[in-house]
Design a protein around this motif. Structure first.
Motif, mmCIF file in Angstrom:
data_model
loop_
_atom_site.group_PDB
_atom_site.id
_atom_site.type_symbol
_atom_site.label_atom_id
_atom_site.label_comp_id
_atom_site.label_asym_id
_atom_site.label_seq_id
_atom_site.Cartn_x
_atom_site.Cartn_y
_atom_site.Cartn_z
ATOM 1 N N CYS A 233 -3.081 -53.659 -24.268
ATOM 2 C CA CYS A 233 -1.876 -54.221 -25.069
ATOM 3 C C CYS A 233 -0.786 -54.869 -24.223
ATOM 4 N N LEU A 234 -0.616 -54.232 -23.041
ATOM 5 C CA LEU A 234 0.693 -54.665 -22.363
ATOM 6 C C LEU A 234 0.512 -56.251 -21.732
ATOM 7 N N GLN A 235 -0.820 -56.541 -21.419
ATOM 8 C CA GLN A 235 -1.024 -57.813 -21.026
ATOM 9 C C GLN A 235 -1.058 -58.564 -22.168
ATOM 10 N N MET A 236 -1.585 -58.146 -23.302
ATOM 11 C CA MET A 236 -1.656 -59.150 -24.363
ATOM 12 C C MET A 236 -0.257 -59.462 -25.126
ATOM 13 N N SER A 237 0.581 -58.703 -24.953
ATOM 14 C CA SER A 237 1.866 -58.932 -25.507
ATOM 15 C C SER A 237 3.230 -58.923 -24.846
ATOM 16 N N MET A 238 3.258 -58.273 -23.825
ATOM 17 C CA MET A 238 4.637 -58.279 -22.929
ATOM 18 C C MET A 238 4.890 -59.551 -22.820
ATOM 19 N N PRO A 239 3.936 -60.560 -22.359
ATOM 20 C CA PRO A 239 4.469 -61.770 -22.000
ATOM 21 C C PRO A 239 5.125 -62.857 -23.177
ATOM 22 N N VAL A 240 4.566 -62.131 -24.111
ATOM 23 C CA VAL A 240 4.944 -62.893 -25.351
ATOM 24 C C VAL A 240 6.698 -62.648 -25.682
ATOM 25 N N TYR A 241 7.016 -61.289 -25.714
ATOM 26 C CA TYR A 241 8.230 -61.011 -25.768
ATOM 27 C C TYR A 241 9.256 -61.725 -24.710
ATOM 28 N N THR A 242 8.512 -61.617 -23.457
ATOM 29 C CA THR A 242 9.268 -62.093 -22.449
ATOM 30 C C THR A 242 9.896 -63.627 -22.589
ATOM 31 N N ARG A 243 8.655 -64.319 -22.901
ATOM 32 C CA ARG A 243 8.660 -65.626 -23.289
ATOM 33 C C ARG A 243 10.094 -66.184 -24.330
ATOM 34 N N LEU A 244 9.822 -65.244 -25.295
ATOM 35 C CA LEU A 244 10.685 -65.518 -26.609
ATOM 36 C C LEU A 244 12.152 -65.007 -26.378
ATOM 37 N N GLY A 245 12.203 -64.268 -25.471
ATOM 38 C CA GLY A 245 13.756 -63.833 -24.908
ATOM 39 C C GLY A 245 14.182 -64.678 -24.000
ATOM 40 N N VAL A 246 13.366 -65.358 -23.460
ATOM 41 C CA VAL A 246 14.094 -66.721 -22.312
ATOM 42 C C VAL A 246 14.509 -67.909 -23.117
ATOM 43 N N ILE A 247 13.457 -68.070 -23.936
ATOM 44 C CA ILE A 247 13.542 -69.472 -24.686
ATOM 45 C C ILE A 247 14.637 -69.392 -25.491
ATOM 46 N N TYR A 248 14.989 -68.141 -26.238
ATOM 47 C CA TYR A 248 16.041 -68.218 -27.233
ATOM 48 C C TYR A 248 17.271 -67.520 -26.655
ATOM 49 N N ASN A 249 17.174 -67.114 -25.447
ATOM 50 C CA ASN A 249 18.388 -66.222 -24.830
ATOM 51 C C ASN A 249 18.884 -64.937 -25.489
ATOM 52 N N ASP A 250 17.752 -64.220 -26.019
ATOM 53 C CA ASP A 250 18.149 -63.022 -27.076
ATOM 54 C C ASP A 250 17.601 -61.899 -26.401
ATOM 55 N N PRO A 251 18.264 -61.086 -25.862
ATOM 56 C CA PRO A 251 17.842 -59.936 -25.023
ATOM 57 C C PRO A 251 17.274 -58.792 -26.097
ATOM 58 N N ARG A 252 17.427 -59.024 -27.396
ATOM 59 C CA ARG A 252 16.467 -58.089 -28.491
ATOM 60 C C ARG A 252 15.067 -58.000 -28.195
ATOM 61 N N TYR A 253 14.583 -59.224 -27.819
ATOM 62 C CA TYR A 253 13.113 -59.472 -27.589
ATOM 63 C C TYR A 253 13.024 -58.290 -26.350
ATOM 64 N N PHE A 254 13.583 -58.492 -25.040
ATOM 65 C CA PHE A 254 13.467 -57.803 -24.130
ATOM 66 C C PHE A 254 13.460 -56.210 -24.478
ATOM 67 N N GLN A 255 14.617 -55.922 -25.300
ATOM 68 C CA GLN A 255 14.808 -54.539 -25.571
ATOM 69 C C GLN A 255 13.552 -53.838 -26.229
ATOM 70 N N LYS A 256 13.013 -54.748 -27.191
ATOM 71 C CA LYS A 256 12.044 -54.243 -27.886
ATOM 72 C C LYS A 256 10.668 -54.050 -27.196
ATOM 73 N N MET A 257 10.486 -55.012 -26.200
ATOM 74 C CA MET A 257 9.467 -55.043 -25.433
ATOM 75 C C MET A 257 9.435 -53.666 -24.650
ATOM 76 N N TYR A 258 10.639 -53.224 -24.070
ATOM 77 C CA TYR A 258 10.922 -52.033 -23.302
ATOM 78 C C TYR A 258 10.510 -50.954 -24.083
ATOM 79 N N ASP A 259 10.749 -50.888 -25.420
ATOM 80 C CA ASP A 259 10.820 -49.750 -26.242
ATOM 81 C C ASP A 259 9.163 -49.456 -26.416
ATOM 82 N N LEU A 260 8.599 -50.455 -26.527
ATOM 83 C CA LEU A 260 6.882 -50.325 -26.564
ATOM 84 C C LEU A 260 6.393 -50.035 -25.431
ATOM 85 N N TYR A 261 6.767 -50.672 -24.415
ATOM 86 C CA TYR A 261 6.105 -50.281 -23.089
ATOM 87 C C TYR A 261 6.696 -48.809 -22.753
ATOM 88 N N ALA A 262 7.963 -48.382 -23.110
ATOM 89 C CA ALA A 262 8.148 -46.960 -22.679
ATOM 90 C C ALA A 262 7.461 -46.028 -23.658
#
Length: 370
Positions: free
Chosen positions: A150-179
Motif C-alpha cells: 500500500c505504501l508504494q501505491m498510495s503514499m506518492p498520491v498524498y505527496t503529490r496532492l499536498g504539493v499541488i495544493y500546498n495543503d499539509p493535511r495530505y501530508f499529515q494523513k499520509m503519515y497517520d496511515l504510514y505510522a
C-alpha cells in the motif's frame, strides 16, 4: 589523452562489473517498453487472468505507467505520451472502485494522472483522485494500509496532492496511515527496526518463520516500501515534520540490502532464506536499484559503498531482457516467496505490466546518475 569509456568497479571475490552506460540502459528500457506496447496496443483492453477480468487501471498497470512516465521525462516520445493520456481518458481519470474506495491499490493510478495533470492542467485529470483522497482525509480512520504494498501505491498520491495544493493535511494523513502500518499492524507494526526490513503483512510477523528459521521478508514487499519512500521524499517539502523519519527509514533499509544481494546481482524472493524458492527475481531487484541509485544521486547514500552494489545488480538485470524485450525472472502477483512460481528466465508471469514498471523506474535513476 585517452578517455575511458566505462568505469570498472572492483567487488569482493575479485569480481569486476562495468558501470552501465546510459545509452545501454536506455536501449533496454525502450526495447522492453516496445515489447509491452505492441502486446497491449489498446490501453483500455481489460486484463484477463485465470481468476477474473480486471480493468486496465488496476495497480499492476498503474505501476507500469509510473515507469513509463519516468522514461518519458528522460526521453520524450509523442507515442508514449499518447499512450499515457489515452489510458487516462479511457478511464475518465477515475479509480477502479470509484471515489469512495479506501483501497490503496485503487489509488495507484492517481500518481500518473497527477503527473499528466501537471503537463496539462485540465481539472478532469485530477478531480477523481482528489475527491477520493479528500474522503480519506476527512476521516480519522488510519488502519487502511494493512499490507506494505500500500505504501508504494498510495503514499506518492498524498505527496503529490499536498504539493499541488500546498495543503499539509495530505501530508499529515499520509503519515497517520504510514505510522499505523509501521507501528501497529500485526501487533507491533510491520517494520522490524532490528533487521531494518518490513514484513509484508500480519501473516508474517513472528512467530512465523522461513524454512531456515529466519524471519520472512518478501523481497518485493520491502522493495515497495523502498520505492514509496523515494517517491515521497523526492517531492515532500523539506520542512515537513515527518520527513526526517521517512529519510531515516530509507537509510535503514538501504543499509540492510547490500549484505543480502546474490552473487549474480539479484536479490532472492525471500531476503533471508535463499533456499525458499531462491533464484534471480527482477521486480524486487529493480526497485532496490531504483532506491539506491536515487539515494546516491541525492547524496544520501555514499557512492563508494552503493555504486558497486548498483552496478552488480544492473549486470544481473540486463540479462533478464530477452532479445524481443520480454522480461524474465519476474515473480507474478502474490505476497510471499512461494507465490507465482516458478520464476525463471522464460516463464511468463500472470501480469507483465508491473514488472516492466519496476524495471523502467530502475533504469530512469541509472540514467539520471551523475
Amino acid at each position: 589523452m585517452y578517455k575511458k569509456l566505462f568505469i570498472l568497479i572492483l567487488l569482493p571475490l575479485g569480481m569486476v562489473f562495468a558501470k552501465p552506460s546510459k545509452k545501454e540502459v536506455l536501449q533496454k528500457m525502450h526495447l522492453a517498453n516496445r515489447y509491452f506496447q505492441q502486446k497491449w496496443p489498446d490501453v483500455g483492453q481489460p486484463i484477463v487472468s485465470p481468476d477474473k477480468t480486471r480493468p486496465s487501471n488496476i495497480w499492476t498497470r498503474a505501476v507500469y505507467y509510473e515507469g513509463l512516465m519516468e522514461l518519458y521525462k528522460l526521453d520524450p516520445k509523442a507515442s508514449d505520451l499518447k499512450y499515457m493520456v489515452d489510458w487516462g481518458n479511457f478511464h475518465q481519470w477515475s479509480l477502479r472502485n470509484g471515489a469512495k474506495t479506501r483501497n490503496a491499490d485503487d489509488q495507484a493510478c492517481g500518481q500518473v494522472y497527477m503527473d499528466l495533470f501537471l503537463m496539462q492542467r485540465d481539472s478532469a485529470r485530477i478531480k477523481p483522485i482528489k475527491e477520493n483522497i479528500d474522503n480519506m482525509v476527512a476521516t480519522t480512520k488510519a488502519d487502511d494500509w494493512s499490507w506494505i504494498d500500500c505504501l508504494q501505491m498510495s503514499m506518492p498520491v498524498y505527496t503529490r496532492l499536498g504539493v499541488i495544493y500546498n495543503d499539509p493535511r495530505y501530508f499529515q494523513k499520509m503519515y497517520d496511515l504510514y505510522a499505523y502500518t509501521k507501528y501497529k499492524h500485526g501487533g507491533k507494526g510491520l517494520y522490524n527496526p532490528a533487521e531494518k526490513l518490513w514484513w509484508r503483512d500480519k501473516d508474517f510477523v513472528p512467530p512465523y518463520k522461513e524454512p531456515n528459521g529466519a524471519n520472512c521478508y518478501w523481497s518485493r514487499g520491502s522493495a515497495w516500501v523502498y520505492a514509496a519512500l523515494v517517491r515521497t521524499l523526492d517531492l515532500l517539502p523539506q520542512n515537513d515534520p515527518h520527513r526526517a523519519e521517512y529519510l531515516a527509514d530509507f537509510i535503514a533499509l538501504s543499509q540492510a540490502l547490500p549484505a543480502l544481494q546474490r552473487q549474480d546481482g539479484f536479490w532472492n524472493v525471500s531476503l533471508k532464506d535463499p533456499t525458499d524458492f531462491g533464484g534471480p527475481e527482477l521486480t524486487g531487484t529493480s526497485l532496490f536499484v531504483y532506491g539506491m541509485a536515487w539515494g546516491v544521486r541525492k547524496g544520501i547514500l555514499p557512492a563508494q559503498k552503493y555504486q558497486a552494489v548498483i552496478d552488480k545488480a544492473w549486470k544481473g538485470m540486463s540479462t533478464s531482457v530477452h532479445p524481443s524485450g520480454f522480461l524474465g525472472y519476474v515473480q507474478g502477483t502474490g505476497k510471499e516467496p512461494k507465490d507465482s512460481q516458478p520464476v525463471t528466465f522464460d516463464h511468463v508471469p500472470n501480469f507483465e505490466d508491473f514488472g516492466l514498471g519496476c524495471f523502467l523506474l530502475a533504469g530512469s535513476e541509472l540514467i539520471r546518475a551523475k
